[in-house]
Design a protein around this motif. Structure first.
Motif, PDB file in Angstrom:
ATOM      1  N   TYR A   1      35.055  32.790  51.523  1.00 35.91           N
ATOM      2  CA  TYR A   1      35.572  32.162  50.308  1.00 35.91           C
ATOM      3  C   TYR A   1      36.025  33.209  49.290  1.00 35.91           C
ATOM      4  N   MET A   2      35.232  34.254  49.128  1.00 36.58           N
ATOM      5  CA  MET A   2      35.571  35.266  48.134  1.00 36.58           C
ATOM      6  C   MET A   2      36.831  36.024  48.547  1.00 36.58           C
ATOM      7  N   THR A   3      36.975  36.303  49.839  1.00 34.17           N
ATOM      8  CA  THR A   3      38.185  36.978  50.325  1.00 34.17           C
ATOM      9  C   THR A   3      39.419  36.120  50.057  1.00 34.17           C
ATOM     10  N   GLU A   4      39.307  34.822  50.289  1.00 33.07           N
ATOM     11  CA  GLU A   4      40.442  33.925  50.030  1.00 33.07           C
ATOM     12  C   GLU A   4      40.794  33.895  48.550  1.00 33.07           C
ATOM     13  N   ALA A   5      39.772  33.901  47.694  1.00 33.50           N
ATOM     14  CA  ALA A   5      40.049  33.909  46.252  1.00 33.50           C
ATOM     15  C   ALA A   5      40.764  35.192  45.846  1.00 33.50           C
ATOM     16  N   LEU A   6      40.336  36.312  46.394  1.00 30.06           N
ATOM     17  CA  LEU A   6      40.985  37.587  46.091  1.00 30.06           C
ATOM     18  C   LEU A   6      42.415  37.617  46.616  1.00 30.06           C
ATOM     19  N   SER A   7      42.648  36.941  47.742  1.00 33.27           N
ATOM     20  CA  SER A   7      44.002  36.943  48.316  1.00 33.27           C
ATOM     21  C   SER A   7      44.979  36.159  47.446  1.00 33.27           C
ATOM     22  N   VAL A   8      44.481  35.144  46.736  1.00 35.08           N
ATOM     23  CA  VAL A   8      45.350  34.359  45.856  1.00 35.08           C
ATOM     24  C   VAL A   8      45.920  35.237  44.755  1.00 35.08           C
ATOM     25  N   THR A   9      45.093  36.153  44.227  1.00 30.78           N
ATOM     26  CA  THR A   9      45.536  37.022  43.131  1.00 30.78           C
ATOM     27  C   THR A   9      46.069  38.355  43.633  1.00 30.78           C
ATOM     28  N   ARG A  10      46.102  38.531  44.963  1.00 30.15           N
ATOM     29  CA  ARG A  10      46.561  39.794  45.563  1.00 30.15           C
ATOM     30  C   ARG A  10      45.802  40.980  44.971  1.00 30.15           C
ATOM     31  N   SER A  11      44.485  40.849  44.963  1.00 30.95           N
ATOM     32  CA  SER A  11      43.632  41.880  44.362  1.00 30.95           C
ATOM     33  C   SER A  11      43.836  43.234  45.039  1.00 30.95           C
ATOM     34  N   LYS A  12      43.737  44.288  44.247  1.00 36.12           N
ATOM     35  CA  LYS A  12      43.843  45.661  44.753  1.00 36.12           C
ATOM     36  C   LYS A  12      42.497  46.388  44.679  1.00 36.12           C
ATOM     37  N   ASN A  13      41.427  45.644  44.508  1.00 39.01           N
ATOM     38  CA  ASN A  13      40.097  46.245  44.373  1.00 39.01           C
ATOM     39  C   ASN A  13      39.584  46.646  45.753  1.00 39.01           C
ATOM     40  N   VAL A  14      39.943  47.834  46.184  1.00 43.60           N
ATOM     41  CA  VAL A  14      39.631  48.293  47.547  1.00 43.60           C
ATOM     42  C   VAL A  14      38.128  48.417  47.763  1.00 43.60           C
ATOM     43  N   ILE A  15      37.404  48.866  46.747  1.00 40.13           N
ATOM     44  CA  ILE A  15      35.952  49.050  46.892  1.00 40.13           C
ATOM     45  C   ILE A  15      35.273  47.709  47.151  1.00 40.13           C
ATOM     46  N   LEU A  16      35.644  46.689  46.382  1.00 41.45           N
ATOM     47  CA  LEU A  16      35.067  45.356  46.596  1.00 41.45           C
ATOM     48  C   LEU A  16      35.458  44.815  47.966  1.00 41.45           C
ATOM     49  N   LEU A  17      36.702  45.018  48.366  1.00 44.00           N
ATOM     50  CA  LEU A  17      37.146  44.530  49.677  1.00 44.00           C
ATOM     51  C   LEU A  17      36.375  45.193  50.809  1.00 44.00           C
TER      52      LEU A  17
ATOM     53  N   ASN B   1      34.052  43.026  38.818  1.00 50.62           N
ATOM     54  CA  ASN B   1      33.007  44.007  38.501  1.00 50.62           C
ATOM     55  C   ASN B   1      31.618  43.418  38.721  1.00 50.62           C
ATOM     56  N   MET B   2      31.458  42.134  38.391  1.00 48.18           N
ATOM     57  CA  MET B   2      30.173  41.476  38.635  1.00 48.18           C
ATOM     58  C   MET B   2      29.922  41.272  40.121  1.00 48.18           C
ATOM     59  N   ALA B   3      30.985  41.049  40.870  1.00 45.62           N
ATOM     60  CA  ALA B   3      30.848  40.770  42.303  1.00 45.62           C
ATOM     61  C   ALA B   3      30.423  42.001  43.094  1.00 45.62           C
ATOM     62  N   LEU B   4      30.833  43.168  42.648  1.00 42.68           N
ATOM     63  CA  LEU B   4      30.634  44.391  43.434  1.00 42.68           C
ATOM     64  C   LEU B   4      29.173  44.653  43.793  1.00 42.68           C
ATOM     65  N   PRO B   5      28.219  44.634  42.841  1.00 44.54           N
ATOM     66  CA  PRO B   5      26.830  44.959  43.210  1.00 44.54           C
ATOM     67  C   PRO B   5      26.147  43.910  44.077  1.00 44.54           C
ATOM     68  N   MET B   6      26.689  42.675  44.087  1.00 42.44           N
ATOM     69  CA  MET B   6      26.033  41.642  44.891  1.00 42.44           C
ATOM     70  C   MET B   6      26.851  41.272  46.134  1.00 42.44           C
TER      71      MET B   6
ATOM     72  N   SER C   1      24.738  33.024  45.549  1.00 40.83           N
ATOM     73  CA  SER C   1      25.429  31.824  46.011  1.00 40.83           C
ATOM     74  C   SER C   1      26.171  31.136  44.873  1.00 40.83           C
ATOM     75  N   SER C   2      25.497  30.972  43.732  1.00 39.99           N
ATOM     76  CA  SER C   2      26.143  30.327  42.588  1.00 39.99           C
ATOM     77  C   SER C   2      27.296  31.175  42.069  1.00 39.99           C
ATOM     78  N   PHE C   3      27.076  32.487  42.068  1.00 40.87           N
ATOM     79  CA  PHE C   3      28.139  33.356  41.570  1.00 40.87           C
ATOM     80  C   PHE C   3      29.369  33.288  42.466  1.00 40.87           C
ATOM     81  N   SER C   4      29.157  33.248  43.778  1.00 43.35           N
ATOM     82  CA  SER C   4      30.319  33.216  44.677  1.00 43.35           C
ATOM     83  C   SER C   4      31.138  31.956  44.452  1.00 43.35           C
TER      84      SER C   4
END
Length: 760
Positions: free
Chosen positions: A266-282, A250-255, A227-230
């Motif tokens: 919330y995490m999806t919205e944060a990734l959308s701001v940076t247009r993340s390409k991390n398919v595995i995390l998504l 990288n820290m987010a992936l295992p949790m 929760s704190s990490f998110s």
């Protein structure tokens, strides 16, 4: 005198435990090394306990637990101990006597011991803190904000964000700034996020930004729950450099699989701001969202849809589920705002459909829609018609009445509007083809009708709207200039002052009845250059260059090493599109200063930057192909014309030709071609020869409502003339006019303009 002193001494001991006993109790508490020992001290000194003792005792109990493995922690045993109840009672009875720091510290320490947030003591402490909120120091406020994990959407958290926004300039601690960033991340607007980042760059102490980064690294490297990490992830990702973003992902992936339903949103919205390409995390986050689709409300489903749209994440199964949920919500929704939002979300999904249910719901809410709502609906409908083959054959009986209803409602809203401030609040969202084609003219008439309501509080917002729409309205611009000059000391901040200036150079308009407008404006703002957002100062310098205004103080500031370093730090932590736009303006300002103010001795340092953009040249439009063909016919062949020429300092010229001293065209040979933009690399022309630049000016070069040429086109013309060109401008409204509807007319038009102003 002695008796009076002795009396006071014993009264202090009677009511407050006295300094001797209090110091002895504090010393005993500080020497404790185990829970039982501490509780013995509490039990033996019940009558002498103060809030200071309670604070130290609670902090020590937390420290004892923190140092133990998870298996041996015993918060429940501590909370059930009789002497823990003693600490609670003392705290509850003396809340009113606590100073602000003690109040927050005691609250934090009890919550760390897993006292329930609904416990009466916690509730009383939070209530007391709420009453004192406005007087809290920023250090105290930041620590208090970390205690409110169960209040993310309460008015209390909203008030903390407001205070942070208002007092951001007073934060002088990296720790306080970081704590507020993390705890308020869900509520921070993009504007406030940018302001928080900018704040860290303004300190004269160069270690401040480093201290913030170190604090963030410390949090990232610590043992932290999901929760704190998110919350940390959501706060930092939009602001962090790419290196820190990668570490966070990288820290987010295992949790990721442990995320709560809202944590995944919330995490999806944060990734959308940076247009993340991390398919595995998504993929991991999608699995959490799919598990929780049944618990999300319409607004949350809409947020999920928009985030994945921005991420360009294609998942047919998820899209189908989202579409079904959105359609179901739309069928049953009675809220105007919700109907508009759901319609927009449906329009960005693959293969959207404008069906009878949607048309019915939209027609039902249309009369209650704000202008913002109407723009949202119109943009959604246009997107559906454009993106779905099944919608291209929409029957007029369905589509036309809907658009007519929308046109009527929009125009009626404007014609009956009475308060400028309410209207301006919606201008940020007034965009799209429908607004520009149907409502813009009426909007400007409405604003002109309300021009007496323009004041120093709303002048910046109005100026930004006019700038965005490129609409020339002299009465409004004159009023803006008058208010801005008259009340320049009242405008809320220097950034707002700078923004109020932007429409004048952009629209190539000098205010009537104000002599030396730019000089007056610049004179006021010059002492404050260092306190304007770096990206905005670049925009201000760029805008002033269009008006041929180059304040030496501004130029020296923007091109100083310190400022450029500050700007780089800021642009590392913003979306790429925004960063690119700012860097492009900096390049254009650098070019303008080099060409028009060589006496400032500012070096040209954008050669590599411009080289990177050369390969992105656009395909030649049909109109330019037509001009190229006609030019070849006028000059005697295509070998007399070069297309898409890059000049020194990287201005682009649609077409270039060379005329000799007798105004005869010279054919291009290898010796006239250039591959480098530097002035000293240009080949010498024959004596008396003249380079001619022919540029086609499309609608972007002119104000939206007239043939009045805008500042950027004039700036480019000046620069080309400095570089030795005879410049020929071809406005779109002339080239496409009925008078030039034949090939012969086009050739005659070009011939006349090519040789106008030149003499053999």
């Amino acid at each position: 005198m002695f008796r009076h002193w002795v009396g006071n001494f014993f009264l202090r001991r009677l009511f407050h435990g006295g300094p001797v006993n209090r110091d002895q109790v504090m010393k005993q508490l500080q020497c404790c090394y185990a829970e039982d020992q501490l509780f013995d001290v509490v039990g033996e000194n019940k009558a002498d306990l103060t809030v200071h003792h309670v604070n130290v005792a609670a902090k020590k109990l937390y420290q004892f637990q923190r140092g133990k493995p998870e298996l041996f922690k015993a918060e429940d045993l501590i909370k059930s101990h009789p002497q823990f109840l003693t600490l609670r009672v003392v705290a509850e009875n003396q809340i009113a006597l606590m100073d602000d720091d003690n109040l927050v510290d005691i609250l934090c320490n009890f919550l760390r011991l897993k006292v329930d947030s609904h416990d009466s003591l916690v509730q009383q402490l939070v209530s007391e803190a709420w009453l004192r909120l406005d007087r809290f120091s920023m250090s105290c406020l930041s620590r208090f904000s970390t205690c409110l994990t169960d209040h993310h959407h309460s008015p209390l958290m909203g008030r903390i964000v407001d205070i942070m926004d208002q007092r951001l300039s007073s934060i002088d601690s990296a720790r306080s700034l970081t704590l507020l960033m993390v705890s308020t991340s869900y509520l921070m607007s993009p504007r406030l996020q940018g302001a928080v980042l900018s704040r860290s760059l303004y300190y004269s102490n160069p270690d401040f930004t480093l201290a913030v980064k170190c604090r963030l690294t410390e949090l990232m490297n610590s043992s932290i729950d999901t929760s704190s990490f998110s919350r940390l992830f959501v706060c930092l990702t939009p602001l962090a450099s790419q290196e820190i973003r990668d570490r966070l992902e990288n820290m987010a992936l295992p949790m990721a699989h442990e995320l709560s339903a809202m944590g995944a949103v919330y995490m999806t919205e944060a990734l959308s701001v940076t247009r993340s390409k991390n398919v595995i995390l998504l993929k991991e986050i999608v699995s959490v969202i799919e598990r929780n689709l049944h618990v999300y409300n319409p607004r949350q489903i809409g947020r999920i849809t928009e985030a994945f749209f921005l991420l360009k994440y294609h998942n047919i199964e998820l899209s189908t589920k989202l579409k079904n949920l959105l359609t179901n919500f739309l069928q049953h929704s009675v809220s105007t705002q919700e109907v508009c939002a759901l319609t927009r979300c449906l329009s960005i999904l693959p293969c959207p459909q404008l069906d009878d249910v949607m048309v019915s719901r939209l027609n039902a809410v249309m009369p209650q829609c704000s202008l913002y709502n109407l723009c949202t609906i119109s943009n959604a409908i246009n997107r559906m018609v454009r993106n779905s083959p099944s919608n291209r054959n929409i029957t007029p009986s369905k589509f036309i009445p809907l658009m007519q209803n929308m046109n009527f409602c929009g125009l009626e809203k404007l014609r009956t509007a009475k308060r400028l401030d309410l209207l301006l609040k919606q201008t940020r969202f007034m965009n799209g083809e429908w607004f520009d084609e149907i409502l813009l003219e009426e909007m400007m008439l409405t604003l002109e009708r309300m021009k007496d309501q323009i004041n120093w509080r709303n002048v910046t917002r109005l100026a930004l709207f006019i700038t965005k729409k490129s609409y020339l309205c002299p009465p409004l611009l004159d009023r803006i200039a008058s208010v801005a000059i008259q009340d320049i000391d009242k405008i809320s901040n220097n950034s707002s002052v700078a923004r109020a200036l932007l429409p004048f150079p952009l629209l190539n308009y000098d205010p009537a009845q104000i002599d030396n407008f730019y000089d007056v404006y610049v004179h006021h703002i010059t002492p404050h250059f260092r306190f304007i957002d770096p990206h905005l100062l670049v925009s201000l310098g760029h805008a002033l260059s269009m008006a041929k205004c180059y304040p030496e103080e501004l130029v020296q500031e923007v091109f100083s090493i310190g400022f450029l370093r500050k700007l780089d730090n800021q642009l590392e932590c913003v979306p790429n599109e925004f960063s690119t736009n700012v860097r492009m303006r900096l390049m254009e300002l650098n070019r303008a200063v080099c060409l028009e103010c060589p006496e400032f001795q500012v070096p040209w340092f954008h050669e590599s930057f411009c080289q990177q953009w050369l390969w992105r040249s656009k395909e030649i439009s049909p109109v330019r192909r037509q001009i190229h063909k006609t030019l070849g016919e006028v000059l005697g062949g295509s070998n007399y014309v070069q297309v898409a020429v890059v000049t020194p300092y990287f201005h682009s010229v649609d077409f270039e030709c060379i005329l000799d001293r007798n105004l005869q065209p010279l054919p291009y040979s290898q010796s006239y071609e250039r591959t480098n933009s530097k002035e000293n690399d240009r080949e010498e022309l024959p004596p008396g020869a003249q380079r001619v630049a022919v540029n086609f000016l499309d609608s972007e070069a002119f104000c939206k409502n007239s043939h009045h040429i805008k500042g950027p086109a004039l700036l480019k013309q000046r620069h080309l003339e400095i570089l030795g060109y005879h410049v020929v401008q071809i406005p779109h409204f002339e080239w496409n006019s009925m008078e030039l509807s034949t090939a012969d007319a086009l050739k005659e038009y070009l011939r006349k303009n090519l040789f106008r102003g030149l003499s053999a």
